[in-house]
Enzyme design. Structure first.
Site, PDB file in Angstrom:
ATOM      1  N   HIS A 466       0.838  -1.205   0.000  1.00  0.00           N
ATOM      2  CA  HIS A 466       0.000   0.000   0.000  1.00  0.00           C
ATOM      3  C   HIS A 466       0.875   1.258   0.000  1.00  0.00           C
ATOM      4  CE1 HIS A 466      -3.592   2.414   1.359  1.00  0.00           C
ATOM      5  NE2 HIS A 466      -2.609   3.196   1.779  1.00  0.00           N
ATOM      6  N   GLU A 467       1.800   1.324   0.946  1.00  0.00           N
ATOM      7  CA  GLU A 467       2.641   2.524   1.045  1.00  0.00           C
ATOM      8  C   GLU A 467       3.533   2.660  -0.189  1.00  0.00           C
ATOM      9  OE1 GLU A 467       1.863   4.714   3.093  1.00  0.00           O
ATOM     10  OE2 GLU A 467       0.571   3.430   4.307  1.00  0.00           O
ATOM     11  N   HIS A 470       1.672   4.480  -2.797  1.00  0.00           N
ATOM     12  CA  HIS A 470       1.801   5.936  -2.649  1.00  0.00           C
ATOM     13  C   HIS A 470       3.158   6.384  -3.190  1.00  0.00           C
ATOM     14  CE1 HIS A 470      -1.815   6.743  -0.370  1.00  0.00           C
ATOM     15  NE2 HIS A 470      -1.467   5.997   0.657  1.00  0.00           N
ATOM     16  N   HIS A 473       3.122   6.538  -6.860  1.00  0.00           N
ATOM     17  CA  HIS A 473       2.322   7.687  -7.290  1.00  0.00           C
ATOM     18  C   HIS A 473       3.205   8.942  -7.297  1.00  0.00           C
ATOM     19  CE1 HIS A 473      -1.715  10.077  -6.592  1.00  0.00           C
ATOM     20  NE2 HIS A 473      -1.260  10.225  -7.812  1.00  0.00           N
TER      21      HIS A 473
HETATM   22 ZN   LIG Z   1      -2.685   5.228   2.186  1.00  0.00          ZN
END
Ligand SMILES: [Zn+2]
Length: 687
Positions: A466-467, A470, A473
C-alpha cells in the site's frame, strides 16, 4: 556558520541534492523554521511589490516557486517530529506548529497577494494557457478562497486565532497518544505467554529489556504488537487486559486524556466552517473532494454498511460455535476469527509468516514496479539518512532516465508515530528545470530477533505494498508544477493509487518468486498459496465494519450542529444509532483517532479509503479483463491517466480516461464477498 544554515541552503549531492539528514541538530530546527518563514515572506513581498499588471508568470507561477527554503526545512522537521520525537523534539514541535499555522493564515490573509491572484483568475476565459497552467490558477485561487481570503479583516483575525489554537490542540492530541502508546501491559510469568509464537515472544522480551525489565515480557500498546497478541493469546483474561489498554488510548483520564481536546477541536472547526460560509466542517472539507458533499460520501458508506454488518453477524455465529457456545467479546473476536480461518481454510498465520520476509517482499515490489512501469531500483548507500534503520534506493527507468530516490524506514521504535505512511521530501516538477522527487515509506514492523529476518503477517505485507503504491504515485509523477505533483490530489482519490498496488501482492507470479521460506528458501507450496488466495474475502465483514464504524462516527462528529461537547457520549450514541455489533469495536475510537485529531488531513475524510476502494476494485478489473495483472497496455493507461498526472486534471476525468467509463461499485462488492447487496449504490459513486 549557524547550524540552521545547513537546513536552509539548497540541498547538495546526487539526484539534484538530498536532505542533509546526517548534519541535523535538533536545536537548529526552530531557528531554521523562523528564518525560512522570513525568506518566504520576502519572496511574497517581491510578488506584491511589482508594478507590472498581474499575470500567470509574475503572480501565479511566482507564488508557486516561492517558499522552497521553507519546504526544505519542513521536510527535515517533519522527519524528526514523526519518527524521532524525543521529548526535546516534542518541545520544539509545541512551539513551531502554531508558528506554521500563523504563517499559512498570513499568506491567505495577504490582501495584496490575493488581489493579484484573483486578477489572474479573472483572465482564465480569454487566456491561452496550457491545461496544466489553467488548473494551477484554479487550484491556487480556490485554496485562497476556501481558506478565507475573501473574509473581512476581523473574520480573518478570528480565523487565524482558531487555526493557531487548533495547531496546538493537534500537537497535544498526538503527543498524548504517543505517550499512551508507549505504555505496556507487563507479563511476568511464562504461562502468560500461552499461545504466542516464538517470534512474538522475542519481540515482547526485547521490549521489556528496553524498559529495563529483563526476564519479563512487555506488550507495548501499539497496533503492531497488540493485534498479533489478540490473535494468538489463548489467555482470555490477558486478551481482555491488552484490548482494554489499546482501545483506552487517549481515554485514561489524567494528563494524556484527549476528550477535552476533541471537544475543543470540534467546536473550533465548527466555528471556522461557519466563518467560511459552510454549514459544518464536513461540508467545508468535502467541497474540494471527489465526493463533493457529505451526503454522497454517506450514501456510499450506508450502501456498504448493511452487508458488512450482516457478514459480521454470520461470523459471530460461527465464532460462538467455535467457542463452544460462549458469548463472543470484542477481545475474543480476532482470536476466534483466526481459529475459524484455520478450520475453514486450513490457514495458519504462523505457517504463512515464514514465507513473508520483509527483505524478499521488498524485492518483490521492485520486481512489480519494473514489470508494470519499467522502473529499476538500486541501493544508494551514499545518500545520508537520519537513523541506521533507514535505507535508500535510487530509481530510474529501464532506459536510464533518473526518476528519484526511495527512502524506506521499516521498523517501530520509541518516538516514531504508529501506523504507516508515505511522504515526499521533495515533489517532482519539470518547470524551469527538471526536479527529481524524493519519496519515503514509513512502517512500524516489529524487527526480527537478533540475526533473524523480519517476518510479516499477510496484513503487514499489504501495508507494505500500500505505502509503496503511494511511493509509486510520487515517483511516476510527470507534471510541470510541484504544486500539482504526485500525491497532492483530492483526499478521497489519493488512496486509489496506493490501494490498487496491494493487489499485486496476490499475484501468484510474484509470490512464487518472492514469498520464500526464511529457513529453507523454498517457495510457498502451490496448495498453500491457493488456500491463501481463496481466503481473501475471509474477514472482510469484520474489517469493513470496524473501519466503516469509524468512518461513520467521523462524519457524524463533523456534521453535528451544534458540535458535541461530550465526544465520549456522542460516540456511544452514534454507534447505537448505526447498529454497531457489540462484538466489534471501532478501528479507531474517538480519543485515539489521529486521522481526525492529529491534523485536519482526514477529518470528515476517513470515508476516503472506501471511496478510493470503489475506484481500486473497478480499476483492477481492467487488468483482469485484459487477461493479465501485468498487461502492458493497461499499466501504461494507468500511468498516463492516473499515476503521472498528479492534480493536473479532475480525478473523475482521469479515471474515466483510464477505464473508458465512469466508476461502478459492483467490483468492490464482489471483492469483499458482499455480492447481491449493491442495489441502489451505483449512482453515488458514478462520477
Ligand atoms: Zn494510504
Amino acid at each position: 556558520v549557524q547550524r540552521s544554515d545547513v537546513l536552509l541552503r539548497p540541498w547538495t549531492g546526487p539526484f539534484g541534492g538530498v536532505p542533509p539528514f546526517d548534519q541535523v541538530e535538533v536545536s537548529a530546527l526552530e531557528p531554521a523554521v523562523h528564518a525560512a518563514v522570513g525568506l518566504a515572506r520576502q519572496e511574497l513581498r517581491a510578488i506584491t511589490a511589482q508594478t507590472a499588471p498581474p499575470d500567470l508568470d509574475n503572480t501565479i507561477e511566482a507564488y508557486e516557486r516561492a517558499g522552497r527554503a521553507l519546504q526544505r526545512v519542513l521536510a527535515v522537521y517533519r522527519v524528526w517530529t514523526t519518527t524521532l520525537a524525543t521529548p526535546e523534539v516534542q518541545e520544539v514541535e509545541r512551539r513551531v506548529e502554531p508558528v506554521l499555522a500563523a504563517w499559512a493564515d498570513e499568506v491567505v490573509a495577504n490582501a495584496d497577494l490575493f488581489a493579484r491572484i484573483d486578477a489572474v483568475a479573472q483572465q482564465t476565459e480569454r487566456a491561452a494557457w496550457s491545461p496544466e497552467s489553467r488548473r494551477l490558477v484554479q487550484q491556487i485561487h480556490r485554496h485562497f478562497v476556501r481558506h478565507g481570503a475573501r473574509l473581512s479583516p476581523t473574520s480573518k483575525a478570528r480565523l487565524a486565532e482558531i487555526n493557531q489554537r487548533l495547531a496546538s490542540c493537534f500537537t497535544a492530541f498526538n503527543q498524548n497518544l504517543l505517550a499512551d502508546e508507549e505504555t505496556c501491559v507487563l507479563l511476568e510469568r511464562p504461562e502468560d505467554l500461552r499461545g504466542l509464537p516464538a517470534g512474538l515472544v522475542a519481540v515482547l522480551a526485547e521490549a521489556a529489556t528496553e524498559r529495563g525489565l529483563s526476564g519479563a515480557w512487555a506488550v507495548v500498546n501499539t497496533r503492531s504488537v497488540v493485534e498479533p497478541f489478540l490473535v494468538c493469546s489463548t489467555r482470555r483474561d490477558l486478551r481482555e487486559r491488552v484490548w482494554r489498554a489499546f482501545v483506552g488510548r487517549g481515554a485514561r483520564g489524567g494528563p494524556t486524556d484527549n476528550h477535552a481536546l476533541i471537544a475543543e477541536i470540534l467546536a473550533l472547526r465548527f466555528e471556522r466552517a461557519r466563518l467560511l460560509g459552510h454549514p459544518t466542517h464536513a461540508h467545508w472539507r468535502l467541497e474540494d473532494s471527489m465526493a463533493g458533499t457529505p451526503e454522497r460520501a454517506l450514501a456510499l458508506m450506508e450502501a456498504v454498511w448493511g452487508p458488512a454488518v450482516m457478514r459480521v453477524r454470520q461470523d459471530v455465529a460461527e465464532q460462538r460455535a467455535e467457542a463452544g457456545g460462549e458469548p463472543v467479546a470484542p477481545w475474543d473476536f480476532r482470536h476466534l476469527q483466526e481459529r475459524v480461518r484455520k478450520r475453514l481454510h486450513d490457514l495458519d498465520e504462523e505457517v504463512i509468516k515464514p514465507y513473508l520476509q520483509l527483505d524478499r517482499l521488498r524485492e518483490g515490489m521492485f520486481w512489480m514496479a519494473r514489470r508494470l512501469y519499467g522502473l529499476v531500483f538500486e541501493p544508494a548507500p551514499e545518500v545520508p539518512v537520519y537513523h541506521p534503520d533507514v535505507q535508500v534506493w535510487s530509481v530510474q527507468t529501464v532506459g536510464g532516465r533518473p526518476v528519484g530516490l526511495w527512502y524506506f524506514d521499516p521498523y517501530a521504535r520509541p518516538g516514531k508515530h504508529s501506523g504507516a505512511w508515505m511522504s515526499a521530501y521533495r515533489e517532482q516538477e519539470a518547470g524551469l528545470e527538471e526536479v527529481l522527487t524524493l519519496v519515503s515509506n514509513n512502517c512500524n514492523f516489529s524487527r526480527g530477533a537478533e540475526g533473524a529476518p523480519c517476518l510479516l503477517s499477510w496484513n503487514d505485507a499489504r501495508t507494505l505494498f500500500h505505502e509503496f503504491g503511494h511511493g509509486l504515485h510520487g515517483l511516476l509523477s510527470q507534471v510541470r508544477y510541484g504544486y500539482l505533483s504526485g500525491t497532492q490530489v483530492a483526499r478521497d482519490y489519493v488512496e486509489f493509487p496506493s490501494q490498487i498496488h496491494e493487489r499485486w501482492l496476490q499475484s501468484p507470479e510474484l509470490l512464487e518468486r518472492f514469498a520464500r521460506h526464511a529457513r529453507t528458501d523454498e517457495p510457498m507450496p502451490g496448495e498453500l498459496l491457493g488456500r491463501l488466495l481463496r481466503a481473501t474475502t475471509f474477514g472482510q465483514g469484520f474489517g469493513t465494519t470496524e473501519y466503516l464504524a469509524s468512518a461513520l462516527v467521523d462524519m457524524r462528529l463533523h456534521l453535528a450542529d451544534p458540535p458535541p461537547a461530550d465526544p465520549a457520549a456522542f460516540e456511544v450514541r452514534a454507534l447505537a444509532e448505526i447498529g454497531m455489533p457489540s462484538e466489534v469495536v471501532m478501528r479507531h475510537r474517538t480519543p485515539q483517532f489521529a486521522h481526525l485529531f492529529a491534523s485536519d488531513a482526514y477529518s470528515a475524510g476517513y470515508y476516503s479509503y472506501l471511496w478510493a476502494d470503489v475506484l481500486t476494485a473497478d480499476a483492477f478489473e481492467a487488468f483482469v479483463e485484459a487477461g493479465s495483472m501485468f498487461d502492458q497496455g493497461t499499466a501504461q493507461r494507468l500511468v498516463t491517466h492516473v499515476l503521472s498526472v498528479g492534480d493536473t486534471c479532475d480525478p473523475a476525468e482521469g479515471f474515466r480516461a483510464f477505464r473508458g467509463r465512469d466508476v461502478e461499485i459492483g467490483a468492490l462488492m464482489r471483492d469483499r464477498g458482499f455480492v447481491g447487496a449493491a442495489r441502489g449504490a451505483r449512482e453515488v459513486s458514478s462520477d
